[in-house]
Design an enzyme around this catalytic site. Structure first.
Site, PDB file in Angstrom:
ATOM      1  N   PHE A   1       0.826  -1.028   0.007  1.00  0.00           N
ATOM      2  CA  PHE A   1       0.148   0.044   0.121  1.00  0.00           C
ATOM      3  C   PHE A   1       0.900   1.139  -0.142  1.00  0.00           C
ATOM      4  O   PHE A   1       1.993   1.169   0.543  1.00  0.00           O
ATOM      5  CB  PHE A   1      -1.083  -0.102   1.140  1.00  0.00           C
ATOM      6  N   LYS A   2       0.391   2.174  -0.707  1.00  0.00           N
ATOM      7  CA  LYS A   2       1.280   3.426  -1.134  1.00  0.00           C
ATOM      8  C   LYS A   2       1.801   4.245   0.208  1.00  0.00           C
ATOM      9  O   LYS A   2       3.047   4.782   0.317  1.00  0.00           O
ATOM     10  CB  LYS A   2       0.697   4.247  -2.115  1.00  0.00           C
ATOM     11  N   VAL A   3       1.012   3.979   1.245  1.00  0.00           N
ATOM     12  CA  VAL A   3       1.317   4.944   2.223  1.00  0.00           C
ATOM     13  C   VAL A   3       2.673   4.446   3.121  1.00  0.00           C
ATOM     14  O   VAL A   3       3.219   5.259   3.750  1.00  0.00           O
ATOM     15  CB  VAL A   3       0.303   5.176   3.234  1.00  0.00           C
ATOM     16  N   SER A   4       2.787   3.319   2.638  1.00  0.00           N
ATOM     17  CA  SER A   4       3.890   2.600   3.498  1.00  0.00           C
ATOM     18  C   SER A   4       5.462   2.835   3.242  1.00  0.00           C
ATOM     19  O   SER A   4       5.467   2.883   1.732  1.00  0.00           O
ATOM     20  CB  SER A   4       3.885   0.789   3.387  1.00  0.00           C
ATOM     21  N   PRO A   5       6.214   3.455   3.748  1.00  0.00           N
ATOM     22  CA  PRO A   5       7.744   3.812   3.234  1.00  0.00           C
ATOM     23  C   PRO A   5       8.409   2.734   2.643  1.00  0.00           C
ATOM     24  O   PRO A   5       8.876   2.861   1.566  1.00  0.00           O
ATOM     25  CB  PRO A   5       8.416   4.396   4.614  1.00  0.00           C
TER      26      PRO A   5
END
Length: 224
Positions: A8-12
């Protein structure tokens, strides 16, 4: 055949892998996982990754997780001559050193900034250690353009994704000028930076709201 990446994109860590793949021209097939819907704990995903965390990849049946190990694997398999993960033993050791430092920083960010955003209690000692870690990294970076040598490496990409995470959580790095100069310089020079690392405020807030609701629900279930 493209490599499947569960993310998921929010994850660094997920964004660090995406940037690595772009650097070495490896095609990734994005399979989005929504933690706020409990998808990390779904039987199908846990079967793929027993640690129920992202990112995870499936390279034609070869499955692995842990972002930094994935980045190393992609470089070793698909770009063995790339300076992104240098062959020289000393340079590679320095890259690995920074990757391990980034793990420590990322864990502290999760324990403090992320936990706080989700409305959970934060231990003062954890918050103190977070900013001590950032201060140390600021000192170690100094005036460097890159963390290791004179070229971009996966150490830069991993720490850069973590740094972008602090921005997503409304943290100002102005008091850490070397860290900020380094991250701002890479953000300006990498053509894919905005696409990979910038999340629209409304998307971020919706994700935070969803996670708060999910964690509250899980807490209620545990207390029954």
């Amino acid at each position: 055949m493209p490599i499947d990446i569960y993310m998921f994109k929010v994850s660094p860590p997920c964004r660090a892998v995406l940037m690595t793949a772009l650097e070495i021209n490896v095609k990734l097939n994005e399979k989005l996982i929504d933690p706020s819907k409990g998808e990390l704990l779904s039987p199908d995903f846990v079967k793929l990754n027993p640690t129920h965390a992202v990112p995870a990849i499936d390279d034609n049946g070869f499955v692995m997780w842990e972002s930094r190990a994935i980045m190393q694997f992609l470089c070793n398999k698909y770009a063995p001559d790339s300076t992104l993960y240098p062959k020289d033993a000393k340079l590679r050791a320095q890259v690995d050193m920074w990757l391990n430092m980034d793990i420590s920083l990322y864990i502290k960010i999760r324990q403090t900034l992320v936990t706080g955003y989700y409305g959970m209690p934060v231990k003062p000692e954890d918050e103190k250690q977070l900013w001590a870690n950032i201060k140390l990294i600021d000192q170690l970076i100094g005036n460097r353009q890159y963390l290791v040598g004179d070229r971009l490496t996966i150490a830069d990409l991993s720490l850069l994704a973590t740094s972008a995470g602090t921005t997503l959580l409304d943290q100002d790095l102005t008091e850490y000028p070397h860290f900020k100069q380094w991250s701002d310089g890479l953000a300006q020079s990498l053509p894919y930076y905005q696409e990979i690392n910038i999340v629209a405020p409304e998307v971020r807030q919706q994700f935070i709201n969803n996670m708060k609701a999910y964690m509250s629900k899980m807490k209620e279930m545990m207390n029954k």
